[in-house]
Design a protein around this motif. Structure first.
Motif, short mmCIF file in Angstrom:
data_model
loop_
_atom_site.label_atom_id
_atom_site.label_comp_id
_atom_site.label_asym_id
_atom_site.label_seq_id
_atom_site.Cartn_x
_atom_site.Cartn_y
_atom_site.Cartn_z
N LYS A 1 42.68 86.74 20.90
CA LYS A 1 41.23 87.21 21.04
C LYS A 1 40.61 87.82 21.30
CE LYS A 1 38.58 82.86 20.75
NZ LYS A 1 37.94 82.34 19.72
N GLY A 2 41.11 87.44 23.08
CA GLY A 2 40.97 87.45 24.79
C GLY A 2 41.40 88.63 25.62
N PRO A 3 40.94 88.60 26.63
CA PRO A 3 41.63 89.27 27.77
C PRO A 3 43.13 89.07 28.49
CG PRO A 3 39.95 89.24 29.03
CD PRO A 3 39.63 87.99 27.53
N ASN A 4 43.85 87.71 28.56
CA ASN A 4 44.84 87.36 28.66
C ASN A 4 45.29 86.77 27.74
OD1 ASN A 4 42.17 87.15 30.97
ND2 ASN A 4 43.47 88.14 31.46
N VAL A 5 45.87 87.40 27.84
CA VAL A 5 46.92 86.16 26.62
C VAL A 5 48.04 85.03 27.71
CG1 VAL A 5 49.46 87.70 27.23
CG2 VAL A 5 48.99 86.38 25.04
N SER A 6 48.37 84.82 28.03
CA SER A 6 49.14 83.99 29.29
C SER A 6 48.77 84.04 30.17
CB SER A 6 50.80 85.12 29.14
OG SER A 6 50.49 83.13 30.14
N PHE A 7 47.38 82.63 30.98
CA PHE A 7 47.26 82.28 31.95
C PHE A 7 47.97 80.84 32.29
CE2 PHE A 7 43.93 81.95 28.70
CZ PHE A 7 42.91 80.95 28.89
N ALA A 8 46.97 80.65 33.56
CA ALA A 8 47.42 78.83 34.37
C ALA A 8 46.20 78.54 33.74
CB ALA A 8 48.22 78.99 35.12
N ASN A 9 45.42 78.03 33.03
CA ASN A 9 44.09 77.78 32.88
C ASN A 9 43.90 76.01 33.37
OD1 ASN A 9 46.12 76.17 30.81
ND2 ASN A 9 44.16 76.04 28.76
N CYS A 10 45.01 75.00 33.54
CA CYS A 10 44.97 73.85 34.34
C CYS A 10 44.27 74.66 35.99
CB CYS A 10 46.42 73.32 34.36
SG CYS A 10 45.78 72.57 32.77
N GLY A 11 44.55 75.21 36.70
CA GLY A 11 45.11 76.21 37.90
C GLY A 11 43.89 76.87 38.09
N LEU A 12 42.41 77.16 37.19
CA LEU A 12 40.83 77.54 37.25
C LEU A 12 40.01 77.15 37.95
CD1 LEU A 12 40.67 78.81 33.16
CD2 LEU A 12 41.46 80.33 35.18
N PRO A 13 40.32 75.99 37.68
CA PRO A 13 38.98 75.68 39.23
C PRO A 13 39.73 75.15 40.52
CG PRO A 13 39.57 73.93 37.83
CD PRO A 13 40.86 74.44 37.46
N TYR A 14 40.90 75.45 41.09
CA TYR A 14 41.32 75.20 41.98
C TYR A 14 40.99 76.91 42.70
CZ TYR A 14 43.44 71.14 40.49
OH TYR A 14 43.26 69.83 40.11
N TYR A 15 40.91 78.42 42.15
CA TYR A 15 40.72 79.19 42.39
C TYR A 15 39.31 79.17 42.95
CZ TYR A 15 40.22 84.67 42.69
OH TYR A 15 39.73 85.93 42.88
N ILE A 16 38.03 78.56 42.51
CA ILE A 16 36.58 78.77 42.48
C ILE A 16 36.62 78.07 44.28
CG2 ILE A 16 34.91 77.08 42.53
CD1 ILE A 16 34.98 77.29 39.08
N SER A 17 37.63 77.08 44.96
CA SER A 17 36.99 76.61 45.87
C SER A 17 38.20 77.47 47.00
CB SER A 17 37.96 75.35 46.13
OG SER A 17 38.95 74.79 45.63
N GLY A 18 39.17 78.38 46.44
CA GLY A 18 39.65 79.18 47.90
C GLY A 18 41.97 78.62 47.63
N GLU A 19 41.99 76.92 46.82
CA GLU A 19 42.80 76.48 47.59
C GLU A 19 44.20 77.26 46.35
OE1 GLU A 19 44.83 71.74 46.32
OE2 GLU A 19 42.49 72.42 46.83
N ILE A 20 43.43 78.61 45.59
CA ILE A 20 44.24 79.19 44.46
C ILE A 20 44.17 80.21 45.77
CG2 ILE A 20 45.46 79.88 42.84
CD1 ILE A 20 45.82 77.82 41.34
N ALA A 21 44.46 80.84 45.85
CA ALA A 21 43.27 82.10 46.31
C ALA A 21 43.32 83.19 46.10
CB ALA A 21 44.22 82.43 48.48
N ASN A 22 45.00 83.22 45.37
CA ASN A 22 45.07 84.93 44.89
C ASN A 22 44.77 84.73 43.23
OD1 ASN A 22 46.05 87.24 44.13
ND2 ASN A 22 47.87 87.55 45.14
N ARG A 23 43.89 85.27 42.34
CA ARG A 23 43.80 85.63 40.81
C ARG A 23 44.77 85.93 40.73
NH1 ARG A 23 41.44 89.08 36.96
NH2 ARG A 23 40.61 87.86 36.40
N ASP A 24 45.66 86.84 40.77
CA ASP A 24 47.08 87.46 39.98
C ASP A 24 48.03 85.88 39.48
OD1 ASP A 24 45.43 89.94 39.31
OD2 ASP A 24 46.58 90.35 41.21
N GLN A 25 47.81 85.61 40.33
CA GLN A 25 48.71 83.29 40.49
C GLN A 25 48.42 83.11 39.32
OE1 GLN A 25 47.93 82.14 44.55
NE2 GLN A 25 49.91 82.64 44.65
N LEU A 26 46.82 83.13 39.17
CA LEU A 26 46.94 82.54 38.09
C LEU A 26 46.80 83.55 36.11
CD1 LEU A 26 43.27 81.78 38.31
CD2 LEU A 26 44.88 80.28 38.70
N LEU A 27 47.21 84.65 36.31
CA LEU A 27 48.58 85.26 35.65
C LEU A 27 49.13 85.16 35.16
CD1 LEU A 27 45.34 88.84 35.72
CD2 LEU A 27 45.47 86.49 34.36
#
Length: 549
Positions: A33-59
């Motif tokens: 039902k959402g726009p993303n079918v396969s993403f790293a939901n456990c990694g989402l908080p670490y994008y907020i701080s920039g520890e994961i720098a690239n949003r595409d890495q979550l997809l």
């Protein structure tokens, strides 16, 4: 065979890709039902701080890549509105119009939804968010355009602590509000105390035994249960999740514990052509055999693979889960597996508890850090109920070992027999898991009798005396009230100072020297118990009960 999978991410995509590897001729459709079918939901908080720098890495994967490699028909932004078991079809809200799709087998992997409480003013608040998917993440990131200064995290579970850490690392003033009397309610109080102390030492304000009673000024102020008011520019709700079982219920499928979808050993629901996996289903807690909810990525991935095996005709069984998890908050990690002590007591199980301290690698090799390990076990059979660990490094390794031991049916007697790789940079010849096994065996075989930190005040009231065997220099970090002090190395020569008609509780810093003292005293006719976890544990959870000079 035509298989429709409702929901992607961990469970759904694992099922789809495994099924394709097993059945090249199957028609496989994934409806998300959402726009993303396969993403790293456990990694989402670490994008907020920039520890994961690239949003595409979550997809992790895109529909195009999944089509090219696996020939799977992946349809994002396609929400299933209704399951029609009698017709073996689903009604779908597509991007342009509603349509119907038939199936031979249907797999439900809808996941779970964040709990959003009905609190006055929440509907009018524009800065209140949950974090479950990439869309949620994007909405939170938009808040930073307004340069927020204060953030409030409501709920101090695993995601709540991750959010607090990453918001703090982004430069915000962070407050955690938690209804329970401790952070990480899945851990026992004394183990969670280490994490709470770490949070406060890093500048995060922690408010336990409190909750949000109302949102004011469009969410810019929170009114708490104790009538305090907090200014907040962004609020993250992290108070738990609930199974997305609405479709299943409306289709007449059986639901059980906390509305989780009930499945059998083959992941079949009450309709044998409809299967369910992931956060939406009830699972068997393997330690107790009871139904529960365990919402974790690893079990969901495993279930996705197994349900594909079942559909393809392989003999695979749903054996349940024990709930093994880990979280980091700044310098510390906390991990757990199986049951906590609180649950064991609630179920009336016979149990003993030990706390031991060790190092992540050889103490003489540079950079070693401490690990506090808790083990809960049956005092007669040695069955391991659960374990928890706190430390900077190596916590994952020890809990993974103990989770494997529980899964494999090992007992505390097996722990000293386990063989691990050893070299000073990597571990110790006597690992913390070995130490836990030895300590538990001493309890089971009657060589040691321990008393828990929460039993100490009652023991004092009954006239028991605490004998502190730490060195003189250690007393500067705090002392027990009304205690007697004899350093361990002097104990044998000063036994005459003690009274065999009195009962003693012996303590050192972490428990090793106090066990040695216990053995000396017992063999000299004294009545003695060992304070489990000793001074270090007690200070972490009850610092206000100590004397500081």
């Amino acid at each position: 065979m035509k298989v429709i999978i409702i929901g992607g991410v961990a469970g759904g995509m694992s099922a789809a890709t495994r099924l394709r590897r097993l059945k090249e001729d199957a028609e496989i459709i994934v409806l998300e039902k959402g726009p993303n079918v396969s993403f790293a939901n456990c990694g989402l908080p670490y994008y907020i701080s920039g520890e994961i720098a690239n949003r595409d890495q979550l997809l992790v994967q895109t529909p195009e890549k999944l089509k090219a490699r696996f020939n799977i028909d992946v349809r994002p932004n396609n929400e299933v509105l209704q399951i029609l078991p009698s017709k073996k079809s689903v009604l779908i809200k597509g991007e342009d119009e509603n349509y119907e799709e038939t199936y031979d087998k249907l797999v439900l992997s809808p996941g779970a939804a964040p709990i959003t409480p009905s609190i006055p003013g929440i509907e009018e608040s524009s800065n209140v968010h949950t974090l479950r998917n990439v869309t949620d993440l994007d909405q939170i990131m938009e808040e930073f355009n307004d340069e927020p200064k204060n953030a409030t995290v409501v709920g101090a579970g695993f995601i709540g602590l991750e959010m607090a850490e990453n918001l703090h690392n982004r430069g915000l003033n962070v407050t955690i509000v938690e209804k329970a009397p401790q952070v990480l309610p899945t851990l026992d109080e004394e183990m969670a105390a280490f994490m709470q102390n770490e949070l406060t030492s890093q500048g995060v304000e922690v408010m336990t035994s409190n909750s949000v009673a109302a949102f004011k000024e469009k969410g810019s102020r929170l009114v708490l249960e104790d009538e305090q008011e907090l200014p907040t520019d962004i609020t993250i709700l992290s108070i738990g999740i609930q199974p997305e079982s609405k479709l299943a219920k409306e289709a007449g499928l059986e639901t059980g514990f906390k509305s989780g979808i009930v499945v059998n050993d083959n992941y079949q629901t009450s309709d044998p052509d409809i299967y369910a996996i992931g956060d939406a289903i009830t699972v068997k807690q393997q330690v107790t055999g009871e139904n529960t909810l365990i919402s974790l990525a690893s079990p969901a991935n495993r279930q996705g693979r197994q349900v594909a095996d079942v559909i393809a005709g392989l003999p695979r069984k749903n054996q349940g889960s024990i709930g093994t998890a880990i979280v980091r908050a700044f310098r510390l990690a906390a991990a757990s597996t199986g049951l906590n002590e609180r649950t064991v007591k609630q179920k009336g199980l016979s149990a003993e508890v030990i706390h031991v301290n060790g190092q992540d690698h050889a103490s003489y090799y540079p950079g070693s850090t401490g690990i506090t390990l808790k083990l809960i076990f049956h005092p007669e059979t040695g069955k391991i109920y659960g374990a928890q660990a706190i430390g900077q490094k190596g916590v994952d390794k020890r809990i993974d070992i103990l989770a494997t031991a529980i899964k494999g049916g090992l007992t505390i007697e097996d722990l000293p027999e386990l063989e691990f790789t050893y070299s000073p940079p990597f571990g110790s010849a006597k690992d913390p898991v070995h130490i836990a096994g030895y300590t538990a065996l001493n309890i089971m075989e009657g060589l040691s009798h321990n008393i828990q930190w929460y039993e100490l005040e009652d023991a004092f009231a009954k006239g028991k005396i605490l004998l502190d065997v730490r060195s003189d220099a250690e007393l500067i970090s705090g002392q027990f009230k009304n205690s007697t002090h004899i350093p361990l190395n002097e104990l044998r020569n000063r036994l005459f100072e003690l009274d065999k008609n009195k009962k003693y509780i012996v303590s050192c810093h972490t428990g090793l020297r106090s066990y040695m003292a216990e053995r000396i005293l017992k063999q000299n006719g004294f009545q003695v118990e060992n304070l489990d976890g000793a001074f270090a544990l007690y200070k972490a959870v009850r610092p206000e009960k100590l004397i500081y000079e």
